[in-house]
Design an enzyme around this catalytic site. Sequence first.
Site, PDB file in Angstrom:
ATOM      1  N   ASP A   1     -24.657  -1.303  -4.291  1.00  0.00           N
ATOM      2  CA  ASP A   1     -26.089  -1.402  -4.003  1.00  0.00           C
ATOM      3  C   ASP A   1     -26.706  -0.032  -4.271  1.00  0.00           C
ATOM      4  O   ASP A   1     -26.275   0.964  -3.699  1.00  0.00           O
ATOM      5  CB  ASP A   1     -26.266  -1.806  -2.524  1.00  0.00           C
ATOM      6  CG  ASP A   1     -27.657  -2.335  -2.253  1.00  0.00           C
ATOM      7  OD1 ASP A   1     -28.534  -2.167  -3.125  1.00  0.00           O
ATOM      8  OD2 ASP A   1     -27.863  -2.903  -1.171  1.00  0.00           O
TER       9      ASP A   1
ATOM     10  N   ASP B   1     -30.661  -4.190  -8.577  1.00  0.00           N
ATOM     11  CA  ASP B   1     -29.979  -3.025  -8.000  1.00  0.00           C
ATOM     12  C   ASP B   1     -28.735  -3.375  -7.206  1.00  0.00           C
ATOM     13  O   ASP B   1     -28.274  -2.579  -6.406  1.00  0.00           O
ATOM     14  CB  ASP B   1     -30.965  -2.246  -7.117  1.00  0.00           C
ATOM     15  CG  ASP B   1     -31.491  -3.093  -5.972  1.00  0.00           C
ATOM     16  OD1 ASP B   1     -31.394  -4.332  -6.068  1.00  0.00           O
ATOM     17  OD2 ASP B   1     -31.978  -2.521  -4.995  1.00  0.00           O
ATOM     18  N   GLU B   2     -28.210  -4.558  -7.401  1.00  0.00           N
ATOM     19  CA  GLU B   2     -27.135  -5.004  -6.534  1.00  0.00           C
ATOM     20  C   GLU B   2     -26.194  -5.910  -7.319  1.00  0.00           C
ATOM     21  O   GLU B   2     -26.664  -6.746  -8.092  1.00  0.00           O
ATOM     22  CB  GLU B   2     -27.774  -5.836  -5.416  1.00  0.00           C
ATOM     23  CG  GLU B   2     -27.136  -5.706  -4.070  1.00  0.00           C
ATOM     24  CD  GLU B   2     -27.779  -6.689  -3.114  1.00  0.00           C
ATOM     25  OE1 GLU B   2     -27.034  -7.360  -2.416  1.00  0.00           O
ATOM     26  OE2 GLU B   2     -29.027  -6.806  -3.096  1.00  0.00           O
TER      27      GLU B   2
END
Lengths: 376, 509
Positions: free
Chosen positions: B8, B102-103
């Site tokens: 993350d 973003d993950e």
Amino acid sequence: MKFRVERDVLAEAVAWAARSLPARPPAPVLAGLLLKASAGTLSLSGFDYEVSARVEVEADVEDEGTVLVSGRLLADISRSLPNRPVELSTDGVRVNVVCGSSRFTLHTLPVDEYPALPAMPEASGSVPGDVFAAAVAQVAIAAGRDDTLPVLTGVRIEIEGDTVTLAATDRYRFAVREFLWKPEVSDMSAVALVPAKTLLDTAKSLTSGDTVSLALAGSGGGEGLIGFEGAGRRTTTRLLEGDLPKYRTLFPTEFSAVAVIETAPFVEAVKRVALVAERNTPVRLTFEQDVLTLEAGSSDDAQATERLDARLEGDDISIAFNPTFLLDGLSAIDSPVAQLSFTTHTKPALLSGRPAIDAEANEAYRYLIMPVRLSG
Amino acid sequence: MPTILHLDMDAFYASVEQAAKPSLRGKAVIVGGLGPRGVVATASYEARRSGVHSAMAMGMARRLCPNAAFLVPRFPVYRQVSEVVMAVLRSVSPLVEPLSLDEAFVDLEAGPHGALLDLQGQEPTALATARVTAMVLALAEDLRADIGRATGLTASVGVASSKMLAKIASEQAKPDGLLLVEPGREHQVLDPLPVRALPGVGPATAEHLRRAGIATVAEAAAAGKAELVRLLGKAQGAAVASMAAGRDDRPVVADRETKSVSVEDTFEVDLADRTRVLREIDRLAESCVRRLRAAGKSGRTVVVKVRRFDFSTLTRSETLRAPTDDPAVVLEIARRLMDAVDTTGGVRLLGVGVTGLADFTQEDLFAHVVEAKGDAERPGGPVAGAPGPEGQGAVAGAPPGEERDAAGAAGESSLAREPAAAEAQRRWLPGQDVRHVEFGPGWVQGSGVGRVTVRFETPWSPPGRVRTFLVDDPALEQGPPLPLTGPDGPDPEPHGGGPGPRSGAVSGT
């Protein structure tokens, strides 16, 4: 009003006239069937503002008169009556139906509130009933069923002298059928767009007579209507507004390859491989040196392939179609041999029928089918 | 064995902005919608200290942290950076499941190091487990360093034996941390957590469980499956029970299959003008088809979504007989669907989507003619179907000629409006990239009363100076976003938000 009629005659006439009655009538009287008895004939009519139907049968009329009764109920009753003469008589605001030992009493609907049926346009010409029904069935299969584009739900009837051309499309395929008829006026020219479903029903229901006459209103009275008449039955249908897209230029005239396949094994093979083509995923056809390979499915799911003999003149080709559209066309050509003509795998292919492998294709019916493009 | 990795990026959008704008490093940065209805997308760690968090109303965020830099999101840049991050992840394993920009989850066992992580039938002795754990830790630490080098940003990583635990671990490792849950220590991590930490447990379920006296994962596990099924129903009860017991067998799935493609927009001011609404629908339909095609897909069902001024939301859909990726067809349907939607009170959100995806396209006979003619004129008005300004009556009935005229007229009127609208819309949004003829690249710090303030700096320059211009200064224009890693390649020093790096493992005591 009082008359007697044979049960079978009544049941058939009521069933036909009640066919066009709306399930949810916009006005209560439109649920009614209008019965008119006069001088040895009984006429029955139904109307839903779009389609009108009128049929005349012989009857033993004692008292002349007109009455409006629930069409659905009368149809159910006359279908279930024993096979004995039926007597219908009015008694104030009621109608008595007596047949053998059965007796029904029905309410009547107000005749004076019933709309006038559209006048039948003047007959334009005639055609044998079975020819007409077959031609309509071949074309209506390609019509759209989606009401969002009303124009595409129609069959276009074009009359040019002694030739009638029917055409329909749902934008993925285009079916065209030509046949000859006997026009009233030799230089007649007219175009009408008729709802495909109604036309199909009508054409089927008029096959009992020798000929069907078509009545297409010109610019005069009865504009926007088409009438059909045969064997004592008359029906009018309101036309759709608008016209199909011009199609003559859609049909290719030059081809890079022409394949000839026996229809029955071809249909069987398409149906088999299509078993793995879920939700109308495409069936791929590859023609190479007189062998047709059919494939369906993907490596993620089930797959199927089959080989067939086919005669190919021209370049090898691989092309994919929606199996339903292909099967519709193969059944519509109604011929022992199918001829598929191609330009490229992204352009529409032309399907027509041949009476035999070595015979010329029958150009009276042509079915244009757009291929499926595989992504990536 | 702990081979599932969850990565993350720390305060992703805010960190990208801090990396791109040197003057903001170490300062509170809040990225999100700046209009009266905006919400916070990401707040930097500096802003979080004031209590700002994502999904908070922007007005609230302004009150809590008035001195922060409030910026509009620059998605193209975030997407670029995200691609770099995902590429780094794919270098350690082909099994990468992105959850958002973003993950992502990574299954390390499927990668080139997988064989080393496998005990190969040996007994999971303490020694073997320690060897694998050490290797995974080293791998994860390398990964974080690689991402730092490639993007200049920091990421937090959790590694565990399941997706659920890996995600919980990365959450606990934040910011800029690494946490590995050793085999056998799963319950130590899981048990004290609130039930909300379990996947599939939202505020409503959590409240429901709280009333039954179940607040933590340990309590949920103790309650047992039967009790949870009674409280939550069969499917959810069973799912929560097995998650609470630490069982999560969900595999990491690369290339999650797309089920639909859609595009939507919320408008700053409700749109009341019908022509404008239809123009937005056109724009959304076009952009939706672009995405559809980019994904190599076609679809059968076109959906329009409308949220009206009073928040009433409705969707309308139409299903074709066969899938399409033809922009003209999608546009035509979207417009037709809009015809049946009353927008007189104004709309705040519009969306166009395509579902029923397939990987083939049933070609359309009439669209095909258009290409052959090389002409926008489609035969047969009904198929072209562009409704005239007067409404849908024209679609069905009018002969082709009239139809075209109506559509043409609509097109012209919208064209005629365009320049005026563009003039009024020359707005400078905070955070936006600009370029000045003399001072070079910079970004909008703020604007108002006819002036715009620009800070001239680049991701690789020291903090720059601020200058103010008239909003219509011809020397100032929108600029392209600049790469974070500078003109000379990757930046060796990561500069993310938050305190210094830390890493560790939950180990036995």
